[in-house]
Design a protein around this motif. Structure first.
Motif, PDB file in Angstrom:
ATOM      1  N   ASP A   1       0.680  -1.281  -0.030  1.00 28.98           N
ATOM      2  CA  ASP A   1       0.035   0.200  -0.012  1.00 28.98           C
ATOM      3  C   ASP A   1       0.798   1.318   0.103  1.00 28.98           C
ATOM      4  O   ASP A   1       0.486   2.274   0.376  1.00 28.98           O
ATOM      5  CB  ASP A   1      -0.772  -0.161   1.349  1.00 28.98           C
ATOM      6  CG  ASP A   1      -0.156  -0.087   2.533  1.00 28.98           C
ATOM      7  OD1 ASP A   1       1.039  -0.002   2.498  1.00 28.98           O
ATOM      8  OD2 ASP A   1      -0.703   0.383   3.695  1.00 28.98           O
TER       9      ASP A   1
ATOM     10  N   HIS B   1      -3.022  -0.339  -2.986  1.00 26.47           N
ATOM     11  CA  HIS B   1      -3.376   1.078  -2.790  1.00 26.47           C
ATOM     12  C   HIS B   1      -2.333   1.971  -3.101  1.00 26.47           C
ATOM     13  O   HIS B   1      -1.005   1.807  -3.081  1.00 26.47           O
ATOM     14  CB  HIS B   1      -3.646   1.245  -1.315  1.00 26.47           C
ATOM     15  CG  HIS B   1      -3.615   2.524  -0.505  1.00 26.47           C
ATOM     16  ND1 HIS B   1      -5.111   3.324  -0.635  1.00 26.47           N
ATOM     17  CD2 HIS B   1      -2.889   3.592  -0.126  1.00 26.47           C
ATOM     18  CE1 HIS B   1      -4.944   4.395  -0.143  1.00 26.47           C
ATOM     19  NE2 HIS B   1      -3.557   4.725  -0.012  1.00 26.47           N
TER      20      HIS B   1
ATOM     21  N   ILE C   1      -8.901   2.680  -4.619  1.00 28.90           N
ATOM     22  CA  ILE C   1      -7.496   2.364  -4.120  1.00 28.90           C
ATOM     23  C   ILE C   1      -6.879   3.683  -4.418  1.00 28.90           C
ATOM     24  O   ILE C   1      -5.532   3.711  -4.017  1.00 28.90           O
ATOM     25  CB  ILE C   1      -6.998   1.426  -5.065  1.00 28.90           C
ATOM     26  CG1 ILE C   1      -6.638   1.807  -6.468  1.00 28.90           C
ATOM     27  CG2 ILE C   1      -7.646  -0.071  -5.158  1.00 28.90           C
ATOM     28  CD1 ILE C   1      -5.610   1.209  -7.419  1.00 28.90           C
TER      29      ILE C   1
ATOM     30  N   GLY D   1      -5.536   6.937  -2.676  1.00 30.27           N
ATOM     31  CA  GLY D   1      -5.262   7.757  -1.877  1.00 30.27           C
ATOM     32  C   GLY D   1      -5.625   9.361  -1.958  1.00 30.27           C
ATOM     33  O   GLY D   1      -6.140   9.959  -1.085  1.00 30.27           O
TER      34      GLY D   1
END
Lengths: 369, 369
Positions: free
Chosen positions: B41, B138, B162, B164
């Motif tokens: 991520d 992510h 996904i 951010g």
């Protein structure tokens, strides 16, 4: 246009150009409005822009539209009842004055790229010869926008003795590197056209000349105007697929402008005239340390357009400061317009009061109205 | 560049493009910096601009310079010690990802103008497939400037689950009619080149592609910068006479930029990519009245350059208002720079603190430093 007059000059003595070459005879195409006064001192000289012509205004109601109909006419800012108004087609152009598409008497063939290189200074030398031939002894004001403003400015420097005032709209005292860059790009588009053939094209180098005009249009107008007028509207039934197609309305507009320009303007003239603009610079005087404007006490009206994307307002502000520094009696205004550089041709009403006031203040002739 | 990685995707199931056409397989060229974390991520996706490449930064001291070396590296804004940084060559480009100059497996010949039309949305679909293949779950932030900012924006809309955050530098939510006009002109210059040959050129359509690049350079920089850097300086021993010659230094600069571009960028790719920019518009959603951003709660950093001559500050201000209206958590800054549009590539230090602060606030991963 039946109102175009022509006169052949430089018959015995050819014109000596700034680069040392000579050319003659030169046919000058021009139009006039009003009558020369008995004192021969009521002339107003209008200077057209890069792609303009001598046809500044209609001569009669049904006449073809001119580029400054809103300015010139009975009861308007420049009234033929008061002034003898002269507008010439520039030397090197393609609308009735000798230029690259004219026949060279020496060879019997069109000059094409054998035409000599020339400058704004050479352009106005030809105008001066015309005014002499017409008997004009004093020019009340030399008025022009864009390349026309460069010519007007050059008049103050080269012929101060007969120039009453100068009105320069939207043009700097020297072409900026940005403007030179755009001119280069426009010439590249023409020179690279498959039909250009070293200037000896048949018809026109259409794609290249159209592309050049499209580049020009981008600099004559503004981002804001394009956004307001076209948004992201598309042409009905168009698809974005093919690259040569017109999908967005702004594309259609630009291509129309490009294509119609090909019908009316000679590609070789475009090369020469953009080069003349590049070379224009009255801020320096070679090795002589005195600026060219030294001692010139001619009232000078400079009007900049804040949104101008070709001749930037920051350059015109610098020029205003320079003119003051050189003790030129300069008046400076700024105009806001969505039209940018083209404002002086489109939003004429914004310039009208500035010019009208200036002319009234600085014209030495007594007006009839 | 030995640091380019390539992966073949869409082998079994071809990519379905926005226009309904399909294409596959697709080779994706990309570069990476840092390591994917165990939680997978910590990815940062960098999006290059129109003529950029996957080579965003040096991988080692002696490496070839990247386009964002000042941003990426040990101790810099984006530190490979923290992030798994991925930068792909865009789909349709010419630097290692399938594009018009790639060989179509079906025919054994280069696609050329048989390459399907594509959009920014299609470009990021290919990126998403790559990140899936790399195991990324992510993306901390999708960051890009200019056409890269358009890609970043599209990520928020198409893959909000996904994504951010998004960092968009110097690019609007829709290409303006002015930008579309310049893109059209650049394509015209290429299409009109004598060597273009319907896209089946040998080598490159050099003059046209160089001219296109020169137009681009005019919009990437500013009038002020050209004035400061070049003034009206001329090239030593040059004469103004010949039109193809470089007389002013700004002409020499532009021609150098044009000529060197021909060495590195495929003309057909340029046609397709400029068209993809024209078609970019996330302010509307066809017949659906809901804007595309409806419900998207992804932190969005928008940075405009006040002097930008390509993507105008007034358009970015409008976009900021739109994003607020749509309840997108948007942060907006303006940067002053003589470099105009290119500021995000040249005056990186002005963007550094804005991006750094935003990333710290909105990154959900714990940084090592």
């Amino acid at each position: 246009m039946g109102t175009l007059k022509q006169m052949e000059l430089f018959k015995e003595i050819p014109l000596k150009l700034e680069n040392g070459e000579t050319i003659g005879p030169i046919v000058v195409g021009f139009e006039t409005y009003g009558e020369l006064s008995l004192a021969k001192d009521n002339c107003i000289l209008l200077e057209h822009a890069l792609t303009g012509t001598a046809h500044a205004a209609k001569h009669f109601e049904e006449d073809v539209a001119g580029w400054w109909d809103d300015f010139i006419g009975a009861g308007k800012t420049i009234d033929p009842a008061d002034y003898f108004i002269v507008c010439t087609n520039v030397f090197g152009g393609c609308s009735g004055t000798t230029g690259p598409s004219s026949v060279d008497a020496q060879t019997g063939e069109e000059y094409r790229l054998h035409f000599p290189g020339f400058t704004i200074r050479d352009i106005i030398k030809v105008q001066k010869a015309l005014l002499d031939a017409l008997g004009v002894v004093h020019v009340v004001s030399v008025i022009g926008g864009s390349m026309g403003g460069m010519q007007a400015t050059q008049w103050a420097i080269d012929y101060p003795e007969i120039t009453g005032s100068v009105i320069n709209l939207a043009s700097p005292l020297a072409a900026s590197p940005e403007a030179i860059g755009y001119n280069l790009i426009m010439r590249m588009a023409i020179l690279n056209d498959p039909d250009f053939n070293g200037g000896d094209y048949v018809g026109q180098p259409e794609g290249g000349l159209a592309t050049a005009r499209m580049v020009g249009m981008m600099t004559y107008r503004t981002s804001e105007l394009f956004s307001k007028r076209f948004e992201r509207f598309t042409v009905a039934d168009s698809s974005p697929g093919a690259f040569s197609k017109e999908h967005f309305q702004v594309e259609s507009y630009l291509q129309y402008q490009g294509d119609s320009f090909v019908e009316r303007f000679d590609a070789n003239s475009y090369l020469y005239l953009t080069k003349a603009i590049d070379l224009f610079d009255v801020t320096v005087n070679g090795r002589d340390e005195k600026p060219l404007f030294t001692g010139i006490q001619i009232p000078y009206l400079l009007v900049g357009v804040t949104s101008d994307q070709l001749f930037r307002i920051h350059d015109l502000r610098r020029d205003y400061e320079l003119l003051k520094e050189w003790d030129v009696p300069v008046t400076y205004y700024e105009v806001d317009s969505d039209y940018g550089h083209d404002a002086f041709l489109v939003e004429v009403e914004k310039f009208h009061p500035l010019i009208s006031t200036f002319l009234t203040q600085h014209s030495r002739i007594e007006l009839k109205k």
